[in-house]
Motif scaffolding. Structure first.
Motif, PDB file in Angstrom:
ATOM      1  N   ASP A 117       0.991  -1.241  -0.001  1.00 61.57           N
ATOM      2  CA  ASP A 117       0.017  -0.017  -0.107  1.00 61.57           C
ATOM      3  C   ASP A 117       0.725   1.272   0.053  1.00 61.57           C
ATOM      4  O   ASP A 117       1.883   1.211   0.688  1.00 61.57           O
ATOM      5  CB  ASP A 117      -1.079   0.129   1.169  1.00 61.57           C
ATOM      6  CG  ASP A 117      -1.850   1.100   1.172  1.00 61.57           C
ATOM      7  OD1 ASP A 117      -2.265   1.611   0.197  1.00 61.57           O
ATOM      8  OD2 ASP A 117      -2.284   1.537   2.177  1.00 61.57           O
ATOM      9  N   TYR A 118       0.673   2.376  -0.583  1.00 63.80           N
ATOM     10  CA  TYR A 118       1.311   3.457  -0.663  1.00 63.80           C
ATOM     11  C   TYR A 118       0.450   4.506  -1.383  1.00 63.80           C
ATOM     12  O   TYR A 118      -0.467   4.301  -1.944  1.00 63.80           O
ATOM     13  CB  TYR A 118       2.547   3.198  -1.639  1.00 63.80           C
ATOM     14  CG  TYR A 118       2.401   2.613  -2.957  1.00 63.80           C
ATOM     15  CD1 TYR A 118       1.930   3.446  -4.241  1.00 63.80           C
ATOM     16  CD2 TYR A 118       2.366   1.358  -3.051  1.00 63.80           C
ATOM     17  CE1 TYR A 118       1.623   2.681  -5.246  1.00 63.80           C
ATOM     18  CE2 TYR A 118       2.214   0.572  -4.120  1.00 63.80           C
ATOM     19  CZ  TYR A 118       1.694   1.244  -5.147  1.00 63.80           C
ATOM     20  OH  TYR A 118       1.395   0.643  -6.497  1.00 63.80           O
ATOM     21  N   ARG A 119       0.917   5.931  -1.117  1.00 60.67           N
ATOM     22  CA  ARG A 119       0.405   7.123  -1.838  1.00 60.67           C
ATOM     23  C   ARG A 119       1.620   7.503  -2.625  1.00 60.67           C
ATOM     24  O   ARG A 119       2.685   7.440  -2.135  1.00 60.67           O
ATOM     25  CB  ARG A 119      -0.387   7.875  -0.914  1.00 60.67           C
ATOM     26  CG  ARG A 119      -1.463   7.472  -0.120  1.00 60.67           C
ATOM     27  CD  ARG A 119      -1.941   8.449   0.849  1.00 60.67           C
ATOM     28  NE  ARG A 119      -2.439   9.474   0.446  1.00 60.67           N
ATOM     29  CZ  ARG A 119      -2.566  10.530   1.313  1.00 60.67           C
ATOM     30  NH1 ARG A 119      -2.489  10.570   2.460  1.00 60.67           N
ATOM     31  NH2 ARG A 119      -3.043  11.908   0.769  1.00 60.67           N
ATOM     32  N   PHE A 120       1.245   8.252  -3.643  1.00 59.71           N
ATOM     33  CA  PHE A 120       2.257   8.994  -4.514  1.00 59.71           C
ATOM     34  C   PHE A 120       3.258   8.184  -4.976  1.00 59.71           C
ATOM     35  O   PHE A 120       4.310   8.435  -5.119  1.00 59.71           O
ATOM     36  CB  PHE A 120       2.967  10.035  -3.734  1.00 59.71           C
ATOM     37  CG  PHE A 120       1.851  11.118  -3.018  1.00 59.71           C
ATOM     38  CD1 PHE A 120       0.863  11.899  -3.469  1.00 59.71           C
ATOM     39  CD2 PHE A 120       1.743  11.089  -1.551  1.00 59.71           C
ATOM     40  CE1 PHE A 120      -0.202  12.473  -3.202  1.00 59.71           C
ATOM     41  CE2 PHE A 120       0.624  11.824  -1.030  1.00 59.71           C
ATOM     42  CZ  PHE A 120      -0.142  12.688  -1.834  1.00 59.71           C
ATOM     43  N   GLY A 121       3.085   6.966  -5.563  1.00 58.02           N
ATOM     44  CA  GLY A 121       3.878   5.962  -6.095  1.00 58.02           C
ATOM     45  C   GLY A 121       4.441   6.436  -7.398  1.00 58.02           C
ATOM     46  O   GLY A 121       3.436   6.806  -8.211  1.00 58.02           O
ATOM     47  N   ARG A 122       5.612   6.566  -7.481  1.00 59.40           N
ATOM     48  CA  ARG A 122       6.105   6.838  -8.975  1.00 59.40           C
ATOM     49  C   ARG A 122       7.247   5.859  -9.314  1.00 59.40           C
ATOM     50  O   ARG A 122       8.186   5.692  -8.235  1.00 59.40           O
ATOM     51  CB  ARG A 122       6.723   8.192  -9.167  1.00 59.40           C
ATOM     52  CG  ARG A 122       5.445   9.269  -8.915  1.00 59.40           C
ATOM     53  CD  ARG A 122       6.033  10.669  -8.930  1.00 59.40           C
ATOM     54  NE  ARG A 122       6.586  11.101 -10.312  1.00 59.40           N
ATOM     55  CZ  ARG A 122       5.787  11.353 -11.118  1.00 59.40           C
ATOM     56  NH1 ARG A 122       4.479  11.566 -11.267  1.00 59.40           N
ATOM     57  NH2 ARG A 122       6.181  11.792 -12.366  1.00 59.40           N
ATOM     58  N   ALA A 123       7.402   5.505 -10.570  1.00 62.80           N
ATOM     59  CA  ALA A 123       8.492   4.343 -10.837  1.00 62.80           C
ATOM     60  C   ALA A 123       8.947   4.748 -12.242  1.00 62.80           C
ATOM     61  O   ALA A 123       8.341   5.525 -13.106  1.00 62.80           O
ATOM     62  CB  ALA A 123       7.739   3.049 -10.761  1.00 62.80           C
ATOM     63  N   LEU A 124      10.184   4.051 -12.545  1.00 70.56           N
ATOM     64  CA  LEU A 124      10.674   3.998 -13.683  1.00 70.56           C
ATOM     65  C   LEU A 124       9.838   2.800 -14.647  1.00 70.56           C
ATOM     66  O   LEU A 124      10.178   1.402 -14.041  1.00 70.56           O
ATOM     67  CB  LEU A 124      12.068   3.969 -14.074  1.00 70.56           C
ATOM     68  CG  LEU A 124      12.931   4.899 -13.281  1.00 70.56           C
ATOM     69  CD1 LEU A 124      14.422   4.669 -12.947  1.00 70.56           C
ATOM     70  CD2 LEU A 124      12.634   6.303 -13.709  1.00 70.56           C
TER      71      LEU A 124
END
Length: 256
Positions: free
Chosen positions: A135-142
């Protein structure tokens, strides 16, 4: 008593990667919905009583924190509840190492499980080499740093996400996190760059949480604090800052 375990054995006993439910003494009603979900899924768990900072930080924990460093990191005083949250998660890192576990699944007591949670665990997909945020918020990834596990995709985190409501943690990552939280000087989510920790974001998420203000939370201030982390004078002279900036520019939102 902080650090005390209570064991509940369900139909599925996990010995090498136990499910730890982080809670506080007296929060029986708060954690009951989560325990009911785990029981209905046939999953066993252990309660870990965290550090309670609602009436001030207990004196025995003062040697484990650095208020001055926290002030520099956050650019404001870190509250006792924020320290208590971070210390509670630090207890988890220490426990994994002390018990010799391969890792653990960590749930804060207000986590909300999706119907896929048990399937994910039964598939063994939580047994990662580092750590994975369920669970997470503001997830950003390549987007090109990803891998498939069953019906899910794991994306390597490009930067900090927020929330410590549900995650899986190997012994290696427990050691890494223990090192950066000795002493504690940052909020629990997260005391180090998730990309540097080789953390992964599970898509779709298999746990959820109440929106801010919509449910019980002792730690919303901790989560708001993360946006201030890592900002300090002179950072523009650091090569690490520019590498991180390029990575953040290339990253794309994942999850909800």
């Amino acid at each position: 008593m902080p650090g005390l375990f209570h064991v509940r054995r369900g139909l599925m006993v996990q010995t090498d990667w136990p499910i730890l439910v982080l809670t506080l003494v007296g929060d029986d009603a708060r954690r009951q919905p989560l325990l009911t979900q785990l029981a209905e899924a046939g999953l066993s768990w252990q309660l870990l009583m965290g550090v309670d900072g609602r009436r001030g930080l207990p004196a025995e924990y003062l040697p484990l924190i650095d208020r001055e460093a926290a002030q520099q990191q956050l650019r404001r005083p870190m509250t006792d509840c924020e320290f208590a949250c971070a210390l509670s998660h630090r207890t988890i890192y220490q426990t994994i190492l002390d018990k010799g576990w391969a890792g653990a699944v960590v749930l804060e007591d207000d986590a909300i499980l999706t119907p896929d949670f048990a399937e994910f665990l039964r598939g063994g997909f939580h047994r990662v080499k580092t750590m994975a945020l369920l669970d997470y918020r503001f997830g950003r990834a390549l987007r090109w740093q990803r891998r498939r596990v069953g019906r899910w995709t794991l994306y390597r985190a490009a930067q900090r996400a927020t929330l410590t409501s549900a995650y899986t943690l190997s012994r290696k990552s427990a050691a890494d996190l223990l090192a950066v939280t000795t002493p504690v000087s940052q909020a629990a989510d997260w005391p180090a760059d998730l990309h540097d920790l080789d953390a992964w974001l599970v898509v779709p998420r298999i746990a959820d949480h109440n929106e801010p203000g919509a449910g019980p939370s002792h730690l919303e201030g901790t989560r708001r604090a993360v946006a201030c982390q890592g900002k300090h004078r002179g950072r523009y002279l650091e090569a690490r800052y520019w590498r991180g900036l390029i990575r953040r520019k290339l990253a794309r939102k994942v999850g909800r």
